[in-house]
Design an enzyme around this catalytic site. Structure first.
Site, mmCIF file in Angstrom:
data_model
loop_
_atom_site.group_PDB
_atom_site.id
_atom_site.type_symbol
_atom_site.label_atom_id
_atom_site.label_comp_id
_atom_site.label_asym_id
_atom_site.label_seq_id
_atom_site.Cartn_x
_atom_site.Cartn_y
_atom_site.Cartn_z
ATOM 1 C CG HIS A 356 -2.126 -0.776 1.131
ATOM 2 N ND1 HIS A 356 -3.257 -0.343 0.483
ATOM 3 C CD2 HIS A 356 -2.408 -2.011 1.585
ATOM 4 C CE1 HIS A 356 -4.178 -1.280 0.548
ATOM 5 N NE2 HIS A 356 -3.692 -2.310 1.198
ATOM 6 C CE LYS A 544 -6.503 13.696 0.133
ATOM 7 N NZ LYS A 544 -6.576 12.571 -0.768
ATOM 8 N NE ARG A 545 -4.378 9.859 9.940
ATOM 9 C CZ ARG A 545 -3.569 8.964 10.472
ATOM 10 N NH1 ARG A 545 -3.740 7.683 10.223
ATOM 11 N NH2 ARG A 545 -2.587 9.326 11.263
ATOM 12 C CE LYS A 550 -2.624 10.606 3.170
ATOM 13 N NZ LYS A 550 -3.183 9.745 2.112
ATOM 14 C CB THR A 652 -10.346 4.988 -1.676
ATOM 15 O OG1 THR A 652 -10.089 5.283 -0.305
ATOM 16 C CG2 THR A 652 -9.603 3.731 -2.083
ATOM 17 C CE LYS A 656 -14.046 6.054 0.135
ATOM 18 N NZ LYS A 656 -13.131 6.054 1.288
#
Length: 820
Positions: A356, A544-545, A550, A652, A656
């Protein structure tokens, strides 16, 4: 033949539960009690299907998947289960007759706190798809008493408070004490000679009892109910009266405390030794229990352990479950007295590994000293696996020390779990096409060259049943009215919506639904944050985290840049924007937590500045989780997917948002590449360096953020605001660490590791394109409808079918219920 759902029986069941569980009538019940009564009534319906499913599996002697994962971020079960047993209208009516609203009842349910990010949510989507497609599967994990944490924002800072999700009990779980299993830690290994063979026995160990709790995983409309099995730890001897009598109270409860700490909390902070030790204990605890149980279950029906792999497959969700490889070897060698070669053949045909992450720091490594002390027999087996594998490397690449250094399982005093997972299994998959290519050509290149047949790609997916049918009922109804309801179990059918993208009336209907969802989110924000946001503004969302790769930091720096432009020119022609953030930072991740403080500090200044005429709002949504995510996805206009190219394995959230008609503003990273491909790059806002460019800079150097600082006044101004007290007048130095991380060439760290300043001008340009596009409502509505229409590929149903075809080789099972 399905039994159908009997409204009257269901109503009686709710009233019966209220009386027997709470000694109350419905008119005295609190909403929380009503939730429990309804949940037990729904479970009652499910259990018939659950029993029937497992009878069918046994009758057909099916091959079973064990999906081994440290995390399962399930979200609330009640609403989803009602939808999947196809009883929503009836349940809603029953509750209305009793004077309750289904949405309010659903709101009483805590989110089961069994995961903390994308990895755990993916596992939850997979379980939903496996049940809906009728494949025999168990999810196996840990029943954490406290989840990661509940996030509170106090004074702009993240504060972690315990998430006691089990405090009122959890109606959807069943304790299965009859399957309790012993798990051993520590001690030493004794070698005994028996019949001319050596036998290895672990002695002087401490052990705990693993007790499973089962949760039903309900397939959509097909009577199939699979199981999520989460293990709780109990002391074997809970209380030593002996020690108590001697006055040693600590010793008296030592066993119980050992058990308690294992399942107390999800992922302890592992930046200190005790934390690391607990994490390894957790991993071995749930893996040993799951593997032992899988072997026992197999042996109940079969005599020959050599064929174990024909009926069982273990999927390791990331490196955390890798001890499944040596644990299965241990059972085969020590309990079944197989030879090494026999045990190795069975193990390597049973285990498969999903990678992952490309981030090497997330590929787990354990100090030998800790690993061998905690798991002495397992360590012996890993040593032998490593010895044999090193031999193989030297045969294939004589004298190549570099290959040994990179590929050995044990090296430099560490046990490398990713290498063990690759060597000990028959399949290695990445989770998006780009990610798998990077694994093959960069991170795992040596393994790919040596065993290319093991490598394959499985692009992640999401379940449309939770993220559209449940999370966005207005849009779901609209889609069904236009194209029928096939999309619920066959998402590619949603492509039939595409023809409506050119219909002005349909575009208007779509934008009305989006507006109503924005009103719903605005109401949530007002209740939870006390901030008024305008549903007519563009909702630009990043949830998100929180991790530096990110790049939530790039997003908030751009907000600061926009605010500067507005301050210079209050009449600036821009679409009013609401920037929404939701993110938890790991408790020990200082810079991530400081970024949350920065977002909130910027929000405080901007939201209280009347001079900008409400053109800009910033909201940080507290305690981001599955239940509020459903509301957020439905309301988003712009989906921020801005990770540094090559760093996000898949993502993901991007899927969504797409399913709910938000346009992607993102880099060509992870699954964004495939999203842009499906919907067409013209219906997204793509920017920034490619993964090849990023990797080239990382390998060859040649990027100096100071050049950008020196040559770009706008960026320099934003960065100076980090250290001149503009957003923290009481403490101008507060954000110095963030400033240094972007520019500081004095420290040994490379400055701007994630290329925020490098990508910033391109990001600002993509934001301008989005601003321009949003003004043309007809264009925007068309692009949004096309995003929904083109989301078919990104269902977890497709992902699971690919796993089944290429890796697991399971058979679909039909479950018929008998008429009562």
């Amino acid at each position: 033949m399905s039994m159908g759902f009997d409204k009257e029986i269901f109503k009686k069941s709710v009233l019966f539960n209220m009386k027997n569980v709470f000694r109350k009538t419905v008119d005295e019940a609190t909403p929380e009690q009503m939730y429990q009564a309804v949940a037990y009534a729904v479970k009652d319906v499910i259990i018939d299907e659950w029993i029937a499913t497992h009878k069918e599996y046994e009758k057909q002697d099916v091959k079973t998947l064990y999906y081994l994962s440290m995390e399962f971020l399930m979200g609330r079960a009640l609403g989803n289960n009602i939808i999947n047993i196809m009883a929503q209208p009836e349940v809603k009516e029953v509750l209305e007759e009793l004077g309750f609203d289904l949405n309010a009842i659903e709101d009483q349910e805590p989110d089961p706190a069994l995961g903390n990010g994308g990895l755990g949510r993916l596992a939850a989507c997979f379980l939903d798809s496996l049940a809906t497609l009728g494949y025999p599967a168990y999810g196996c994990g840990i029943r954490y008493r406290y989840g990661m944490f509940k996030q509170k924002i106090e004074g702009g800072y993240q504060v972690e408070v315990p998430d006691d999700w089990l405090k009122n009990g959890y109606p959807f779980e069943l304790r299965r004490a009859e399957y309790a299993t012993e798990v051993k830690f520590g001690g030493y290994v004794n070698t005994i000679r028996e019949n001319g063979r050596e036998r290895f026995v672990q002695e002087g160990y401490q052990s705990v009892l693993a007790v499973p709790y089962d949760m039903p995983i309900v397939g959509y409309g097909n009577n199939v109910v699979n199981t999520l099995r989460i293990w709780d730890a109990q002391a074997i001897n809970t209380f030593s009266l002996d020690s108590f009598d001697r006055g040693d109270y600590q010793k008296a409860v030592e066993q119980e405390n050992l058990a308690k700490t294992i399942v107390e909390v999800l992922y302890p902070n592992d930046n200190h030794y005790a934390g690391k030790e607990l994490r390894l204990k957790q991993q071995y605890f749930f893996i040993s229990a799951s593997v032992q149980r899988a072997v026992m279950k197999y042996m109940e029906k079969h005599e020959d352990i050599h064929k174990f792999f024909e009926k069982t497959v273990f999927q390791l969700n990331d490196t955390h479950p890798t001890v499944a490889v040596p644990e299965l070897m241990r059972i085969l060698l020590d309990d079944f007295s197989l030879s090494w070669d026999e045990a190795w053949e069975i193990t390597t045909k049973t285990c498969a590994y999903t990678n992952h992450t490309i981030m090497s720091e997330a590929l787990e490594k354990w100090p030998i000293e800790l690993f061998s002390r905690l798991l002495p027999r397992i360590y012996q087996i890993v040593e032998e696996i490593n010895r044999r594998f090193q031999q193989k490397i030297m045969e294939m690449y004589p004298g190549n020390q570099e290959k040994l250094r990179k590929m050995s399982i044990i090296y430099d005093g560490q046990v490398r779990m990713a290498n063990l997972a690759i060597v000990g299994g028959f399949s290695v998959n990445g989770v998006a096409r780009l990610h798998t290519e990077i694994l093959k050509n960069q991170e795992l290149k040596d393994f790919y060259q040596m065993m290319p047949e093991k490598f394959n790609n499985k692009t992640n997916g999401i379940t449309q049943r939770r993220f559209l049918l449940h999370g966005n009922p207005l849009l779901a109804d609209w889609v069904t009215k236009k194209i029928g309801n096939d999309w619920i179990t066959n998402l590619p059918h949603i492509y039939r919506l595409a023809i409506y993208a050119d219909d002005p009336r349909c575009r208007q209907e779509f934008m009305d639904i989006k507006y109503q969802n924005k009103v719903r989110l605005a109401k949530y924000i007002k209740e939870h944050n006390g901030i008024d946001v305008d549903p007519r503004s563009m909702f630009d969302v990043q949830v998100k985290r929180l991790h530096e790769y990110k790049r939530q930091l790039m997003n908030i720096l751009h907000v600061m840049y926009l605010y500067n432009q507005l301050k210079d020119n209050p009449n600036l022609d821009m679409v009013p924007r609401t920037y929404l953030f939701g993110a938890k930072a790991a408790a020990g991740y200082k810079r991530a937590k400081l970024t949350i403080k920065l977002i909130n500090a910027v929000a405080d200044v901007i939201n209280n500045d009347r001079s900008i005429g409400g053109k800009l709002k910033v909201v940080f949504i507290e305690d981001y989780k599955v239940s509020n995510a459903e509301i957020i996805f439905a309301a988003a206009d712009v989906s921020e997917q801005i990770s540094t190219a090559s760093k996000e394995a898949s993502g993901t959230g991007n899927m969504k948002f797409m399913l709910n008609g938000a346009l992607t503003l993102g880099t060509m990273d992870g699954a964004n590449v495939e999203i842009a491909e499906e919907v067409g790059a013209g219906n997204a806002f793509i920017f920034g360096m490619s993964s090849d460019e990023v990797i080239r800079y990382e390998n060859e150097g040649g990027y100096n953020p100071m050049d950008i600082f020196n040559n770009n006044y706008e960026i320099r101004r934003v960065l100076m605001q980090l250290i001149n007290g503009y957003y923290s007048p009481q403490n101008p130095e507060l954000f110095r660490d963030i400033y240094n991380s972007l520019l500081n060439t004095q420290s040994s760290d490379r400055a701007d590791t994630y290329f925020i300043l490098k990508d910033f001008p391109a990001y600002a340009e993509a934001q301008r394109r989005a601003d321009k596009a949003y003004r043309d409502e007809a264009w925007w509505a068309k692009a949004a409808i096309l995003n929904v229409a083109c989301s078919g590929k990104f269902t977890s149903d497709r992902t699971i079918e690919e796993y089944v075809k290429d890796i697991w080789h399971l058979e679909k099972v039909k479950v018929e219920l008998e008429e009562v």
